[in-house]
Design a protein around this motif. Structure first.
Motif, short mmCIF file in Angstrom:
data_model
loop_
_atom_site.label_atom_id
_atom_site.label_comp_id
_atom_site.label_asym_id
_atom_site.label_seq_id
_atom_site.Cartn_x
_atom_site.Cartn_y
_atom_site.Cartn_z
N ARG A 1 0.84 -1.20 0.00
CA ARG A 1 0.00 0.00 0.00
C ARG A 1 0.87 1.24 0.00
O ARG A 1 1.92 1.28 0.63
CB ARG A 1 -0.89 0.02 1.24
N ARG A 2 0.38 2.25 -0.72
CA ARG A 2 1.05 3.54 -0.65
C ARG A 2 0.00 4.62 -0.77
O ARG A 2 -1.02 4.45 -1.43
CB ARG A 2 2.13 3.68 -1.70
N ASP A 3 0.25 5.74 -0.14
CA ASP A 3 -0.70 6.84 -0.17
C ASP A 3 -0.41 7.75 -1.35
O ASP A 3 0.75 8.08 -1.62
CB ASP A 3 -0.61 7.66 1.12
N LEU A 4 -1.47 8.15 -2.03
CA LEU A 4 -1.36 9.16 -3.07
C LEU A 4 -1.62 10.51 -2.43
O LEU A 4 -2.57 10.66 -1.68
CB LEU A 4 -2.43 8.94 -4.15
N LYS A 5 -0.78 11.47 -2.71
CA LYS A 5 -1.02 12.83 -2.24
C LYS A 5 -2.13 13.43 -3.11
O LYS A 5 -2.20 13.19 -4.30
CB LYS A 5 0.24 13.68 -2.41
N GLY B 1 -14.45 17.76 -14.11
CA GLY B 1 -13.64 16.71 -14.73
C GLY B 1 -13.37 15.55 -13.80
O GLY B 1 -13.99 15.38 -12.76
N ARG B 2 -12.38 14.77 -14.19
CA ARG B 2 -12.03 13.54 -13.48
C ARG B 2 -10.77 13.75 -12.65
O ARG B 2 -10.11 14.77 -12.77
CB ARG B 2 -11.80 12.42 -14.49
N ASN B 3 -10.44 12.76 -11.84
CA ASN B 3 -9.15 12.76 -11.15
C ASN B 3 -8.06 12.65 -12.21
O ASN B 3 -8.18 11.84 -13.13
CB ASN B 3 -9.01 11.57 -10.21
N VAL B 4 -7.01 13.43 -12.07
CA VAL B 4 -5.90 13.38 -13.02
C VAL B 4 -4.66 12.91 -12.27
O VAL B 4 -4.21 13.57 -11.34
CB VAL B 4 -5.64 14.76 -13.66
N ARG B 5 -4.12 11.78 -12.67
CA ARG B 5 -2.91 11.25 -12.06
C ARG B 5 -1.74 12.11 -12.52
O ARG B 5 -1.58 12.36 -13.71
CB ARG B 5 -2.74 9.80 -12.52
N MET B 6 -0.93 12.56 -11.59
CA MET B 6 0.21 13.41 -11.91
C MET B 6 1.29 12.54 -12.57
O MET B 6 1.36 11.33 -12.32
CB MET B 6 0.76 14.07 -10.65
N ALA B 7 2.14 13.17 -13.37
CA ALA B 7 3.12 12.46 -14.19
C ALA B 7 4.02 11.53 -13.38
O ALA B 7 4.35 10.44 -13.82
CB ALA B 7 3.96 13.45 -14.98
N HIS B 8 4.42 11.93 -12.19
CA HIS B 8 5.32 11.11 -11.38
C HIS B 8 4.59 9.95 -10.69
O HIS B 8 5.24 9.10 -10.10
CB HIS B 8 6.06 11.97 -10.35
N GLY B 9 3.24 9.94 -10.75
CA GLY B 9 2.46 8.83 -10.21
C GLY B 9 2.24 8.81 -8.71
O GLY B 9 1.64 7.88 -8.18
N LEU C 1 -0.31 23.33 -17.90
CA LEU C 1 0.50 22.25 -17.34
C LEU C 1 -0.16 20.93 -17.73
O LEU C 1 -1.39 20.85 -17.85
CB LEU C 1 0.54 22.34 -15.81
N PRO C 2 0.63 19.88 -17.96
CA PRO C 2 0.05 18.60 -18.40
C PRO C 2 -1.09 18.10 -17.50
O PRO C 2 -2.07 17.57 -18.00
CB PRO C 2 1.24 17.64 -18.38
N ALA C 3 -0.98 18.26 -16.20
CA ALA C 3 -2.04 17.77 -15.29
C ALA C 3 -3.32 18.58 -15.41
O ALA C 3 -4.42 18.06 -15.23
CB ALA C 3 -1.55 17.77 -13.85
N ASP C 4 -3.21 19.87 -15.71
CA ASP C 4 -4.38 20.73 -15.79
C ASP C 4 -5.10 20.62 -17.14
O ASP C 4 -6.30 20.87 -17.23
CB ASP C 4 -3.99 22.19 -15.53
#
Length: 147
Positions: free
Chosen positions: A14-18, A82-90, A129-132
């Motif tokens: 398990r790992r937490d996503l910020k 919109g939807r949740n957008v996963r940031m490039a670094h994951g 920005l790619p995430a936006d």
């Protein structure tokens, strides 16, 4: 938010996503876009204002705090855009909420290079920005109905 992935032994790890929150501040059929001033690799690119959700902090509370810190404004938070957008670094996920300014507040570029109010037709006039960028398509209909 938690995700699970298999480690080398096949066990789930398990790992937490910020969680990063952004505000699509809408006024008179326009949305506020903010140009990053740092770090150098993204300086001059555009984003929705916002930032990290601190441990124990609600997403909407974090967004209210971030707008006050970055823009010196009070906002009322609305529905998700919109939807949740996963940031490039994951390691984090971006969640954007519609927002509106309160009490005639006017945004100030305290942490950004520049601010611009964009109509639906002007959304592609800046480099997001790619995430936006994925949020922009979901935002168009909101801008057209808020005129």
């Amino acid at each position: 938010m938690r995700t699970e992935r298999a480690n080398d032994g096949g066990q789930a790890e398990r790992r937490d996503l910020k969680v990063i929150v952004g505000a699509a501040i809408i006024r008179d059929g326009r949305v506020l876009a903010c140009a990053r001033s740092a770090p150098p690799e993204v300086a001059g690119m555009w984003e929705f204002p916002g930032g990290k959700v601190e441990p124990g902090e609600a997403e909407t509370d974090a967004l209210i705090r971030e707008c006050a810190e970055e823009l010196a404004v009070r906002v009322e938070i609305g529905a998700r855009v919109g939807r949740n957008v996963r940031m490039a670094h994951g390691r984090s996920v971006l969640k954007v909420y519609a927002a509106r300014l309160l009490g005639g507040d006017q945004p100030q570029a305290l942490e950004h290079e520049a601010l611009r109010w964009l109509t639906a037709d002007e959304l592609d006039s800046v480099t997001w920005l790619p995430a936006d960028a994925p949020i922009v398509a979901a935002l168009r209909p909101l801008l057209l109905t808020s005129r």
